[in-house]
Design a protein around this motif. Structure first.
Motif, PDB file in Angstrom:
ATOM      1  N   LYS A  19     -16.472 -11.773  55.970  1.00 29.15           N
ATOM      2  CA  LYS A  19     -15.710 -10.704  56.628  1.00 29.15           C
ATOM      3  C   LYS A  19     -15.717  -9.452  55.752  1.00 29.15           C
ATOM      4  O   LYS A  19     -15.882  -8.337  56.248  1.00 29.15           O
ATOM      5  CB  LYS A  19     -14.273 -11.137  56.880  1.00 29.15           C
ATOM      6  CG  LYS A  19     -14.116 -12.160  57.983  1.00 29.15           C
ATOM      7  CD  LYS A  19     -12.635 -12.449  58.176  1.00 29.15           C
ATOM      8  CE  LYS A  19     -12.390 -13.740  58.877  1.00 29.15           C
ATOM      9  NZ  LYS A  19     -10.965 -14.056  58.995  1.00 29.15           N
ATOM     10  N   LEU A  20     -15.561  -9.632  54.453  1.00 30.71           N
ATOM     11  CA  LEU A  20     -15.521  -8.507  53.513  1.00 30.71           C
ATOM     12  C   LEU A  20     -16.805  -7.680  53.564  1.00 30.71           C
ATOM     13  O   LEU A  20     -16.771  -6.455  53.502  1.00 30.71           O
ATOM     14  CB  LEU A  20     -15.277  -9.021  52.090  1.00 30.71           C
ATOM     15  CG  LEU A  20     -15.228  -7.980  50.982  1.00 30.71           C
ATOM     16  CD1 LEU A  20     -14.015  -7.069  51.150  1.00 30.71           C
ATOM     17  CD2 LEU A  20     -15.190  -8.661  49.616  1.00 30.71           C
ATOM     18  N   SER A  25     -16.724 -10.799  62.126  1.00 27.35           N
ATOM     19  CA  SER A  25     -15.423 -10.171  62.353  1.00 27.35           C
ATOM     20  C   SER A  25     -14.301 -11.190  62.531  1.00 27.35           C
ATOM     21  O   SER A  25     -13.141 -10.816  62.599  1.00 27.35           O
ATOM     22  CB  SER A  25     -15.488  -9.255  63.576  1.00 27.35           C
ATOM     23  OG  SER A  25     -15.861  -9.991  64.720  1.00 27.35           O
ATOM     24  N   SER A  26     -14.666 -12.485  62.602  1.00 29.21           N
ATOM     25  CA  SER A  26     -13.633 -13.506  62.787  1.00 29.21           C
ATOM     26  C   SER A  26     -14.002 -14.789  62.057  1.00 29.21           C
ATOM     27  O   SER A  26     -15.159 -15.007  61.682  1.00 29.21           O
ATOM     28  CB  SER A  26     -13.460 -13.811  64.275  1.00 29.21           C
ATOM     29  OG  SER A  26     -14.591 -14.510  64.770  1.00 29.21           O
ATOM     30  N   ARG A  48     -19.657 -25.230  53.791  1.00 27.25           N
ATOM     31  CA  ARG A  48     -18.190 -25.274  53.787  1.00 27.25           C
ATOM     32  C   ARG A  48     -17.654 -23.847  53.816  1.00 27.25           C
ATOM     33  O   ARG A  48     -17.875 -23.088  52.872  1.00 27.25           O
ATOM     34  CB  ARG A  48     -17.662 -25.984  52.538  1.00 27.25           C
ATOM     35  CG  ARG A  48     -18.100 -27.431  52.446  1.00 27.25           C
ATOM     36  CD  ARG A  48     -17.707 -28.013  51.114  1.00 27.25           C
ATOM     37  NE  ARG A  48     -18.485 -27.332  50.067  1.00 27.25           N
ATOM     38  CZ  ARG A  48     -18.196 -27.379  48.778  1.00 27.25           C
ATOM     39  NH1 ARG A  48     -17.152 -28.049  48.351  1.00 27.25           N
ATOM     40  NH2 ARG A  48     -18.945 -26.744  47.902  1.00 27.25           N
ATOM     41  N   ARG A  49     -16.932 -23.491  54.868  1.00 29.26           N
ATOM     42  CA  ARG A  49     -16.434 -22.115  54.959  1.00 29.26           C
ATOM     43  C   ARG A  49     -15.325 -21.837  53.961  1.00 29.26           C
ATOM     44  O   ARG A  49     -15.068 -20.694  53.614  1.00 29.26           O
ATOM     45  CB  ARG A  49     -16.002 -21.774  56.374  1.00 29.26           C
ATOM     46  CG  ARG A  49     -14.881 -22.605  56.903  1.00 29.26           C
ATOM     47  CD  ARG A  49     -14.592 -22.249  58.329  1.00 29.26           C
ATOM     48  NE  ARG A  49     -13.590 -23.158  58.862  1.00 29.26           N
ATOM     49  CZ  ARG A  49     -12.954 -22.956  59.969  1.00 29.26           C
ATOM     50  NH1 ARG A  49     -13.198 -21.880  60.674  1.00 29.26           N
ATOM     51  NH2 ARG A  49     -12.064 -23.819  60.393  1.00 29.26           N
ATOM     52  N   GLY A  50     -14.672 -22.874  53.457  1.00 28.14           N
ATOM     53  CA  GLY A  50     -13.604 -22.709  52.477  1.00 28.14           C
ATOM     54  C   GLY A  50     -14.102 -22.696  51.045  1.00 28.14           C
ATOM     55  O   GLY A  50     -13.301 -22.624  50.113  1.00 28.14           O
ATOM     56  N   ARG A  51     -15.413 -22.743  50.847  1.00 27.31           N
ATOM     57  CA  ARG A  51     -15.988 -22.738  49.500  1.00 27.31           C
ATOM     58  C   ARG A  51     -15.446 -21.541  48.725  1.00 27.31           C
ATOM     59  O   ARG A  51     -15.483 -20.410  49.208  1.00 27.31           O
ATOM     60  CB  ARG A  51     -17.511 -22.671  49.585  1.00 27.31           C
ATOM     61  CG  ARG A  51     -18.242 -22.287  48.310  1.00 27.31           C
ATOM     62  CD  ARG A  51     -18.216 -23.397  47.279  1.00 27.31           C
ATOM     63  NE  ARG A  51     -18.761 -22.980  46.012  1.00 27.31           N
ATOM     64  CZ  ARG A  51     -19.999 -23.242  45.600  1.00 27.31           C
ATOM     65  NH1 ARG A  51     -20.813 -23.941  46.338  1.00 27.31           N
ATOM     66  NH2 ARG A  51     -20.399 -22.821  44.423  1.00 27.31           N
ATOM     67  N   LYS A  52     -14.943 -21.803  47.542  1.00 29.57           N
ATOM     68  CA  LYS A  52     -14.404 -20.724  46.716  1.00 29.57           C
ATOM     69  C   LYS A  52     -15.528 -20.061  45.928  1.00 29.57           C
ATOM     70  O   LYS A  52     -16.340 -20.731  45.301  1.00 29.57           O
ATOM     71  CB  LYS A  52     -13.341 -21.268  45.763  1.00 29.57           C
ATOM     72  CG  LYS A  52     -12.111 -21.761  46.491  1.00 29.57           C
ATOM     73  CD  LYS A  52     -11.098 -22.335  45.540  1.00 29.57           C
ATOM     74  CE  LYS A  52      -9.892 -22.852  46.321  1.00 29.57           C
ATOM     75  NZ  LYS A  52      -8.918 -23.498  45.433  1.00 29.57           N
ATOM     76  N   LEU A  53     -15.555 -18.739  45.986  1.00 31.18           N
ATOM     77  CA  LEU A  53     -16.543 -17.952  45.256  1.00 31.18           C
ATOM     78  C   LEU A  53     -15.845 -17.243  44.107  1.00 31.18           C
ATOM     79  O   LEU A  53     -14.805 -16.613  44.303  1.00 31.18           O
ATOM     80  CB  LEU A  53     -17.179 -16.919  46.189  1.00 31.18           C
ATOM     81  CG  LEU A  53     -17.822 -17.465  47.465  1.00 31.18           C
ATOM     82  CD1 LEU A  53     -18.248 -16.316  48.362  1.00 31.18           C
ATOM     83  CD2 LEU A  53     -18.976 -18.379  47.140  1.00 31.18           C
ATOM     84  N   TYR A  54     -16.433 -17.359  42.921  1.00 32.51           N
ATOM     85  CA  TYR A  54     -15.854 -16.776  41.717  1.00 32.51           C
ATOM     86  C   TYR A  54     -16.794 -15.716  41.154  1.00 32.51           C
ATOM     87  O   TYR A  54     -17.942 -15.598  41.575  1.00 32.51           O
ATOM     88  CB  TYR A  54     -15.639 -17.871  40.661  1.00 32.51           C
ATOM     89  CG  TYR A  54     -14.629 -18.905  41.067  1.00 32.51           C
ATOM     90  CD1 TYR A  54     -13.281 -18.741  40.760  1.00 32.51           C
ATOM     91  CD2 TYR A  54     -15.017 -20.050  41.750  1.00 32.51           C
ATOM     92  CE1 TYR A  54     -12.341 -19.696  41.124  1.00 32.51           C
ATOM     93  CE2 TYR A  54     -14.076 -21.002  42.131  1.00 32.51           C
ATOM     94  CZ  TYR A  54     -12.746 -20.817  41.817  1.00 32.51           C
ATOM     95  OH  TYR A  54     -11.817 -21.758  42.190  1.00 32.51           O
TER      96      TYR A  54
END
Length: 70
Positions: A19-20, A25-26, A48-54
């Motif tokens: 989205k960023l 858009s959703s 995995r859409r919840g994958r955390k990016l650092y």
């Protein structure tokens, strides 16, 4: 050349990242794109859409666009 994307928090979830960068858009759109297997995080396909990016993570979309989290 990779585009650099600055985040203000410790991490960002993959769906929020999409989205960023205005790719979706959703959350529903993000889910569909992620499940297609066209996104790589640090060289590995990520579904995995919840994958955390650092910071310093590399995100490649369709083997064309590359982004680096800063």
């Amino acid at each position: 050349m990779a585009q650099r994307v600055k985040i203000e928090t410790e991490y960002i979830q993959l769906q929020q990242f999409l989205k960023l960068i205005n790719l979706v858009s959703s959350g529903g759109e993000a889910k569909e794109i992620i499940q297609q297997g066209i996104i790589k995080v640090n060289g590995e396909v990520e579904i995995r859409r919840g994958r955390k990016l650092y910071s310093n993570d590399s995100i490649i979309i369709e083997d064309v666009d590359e982004f680096i989290i800063i």
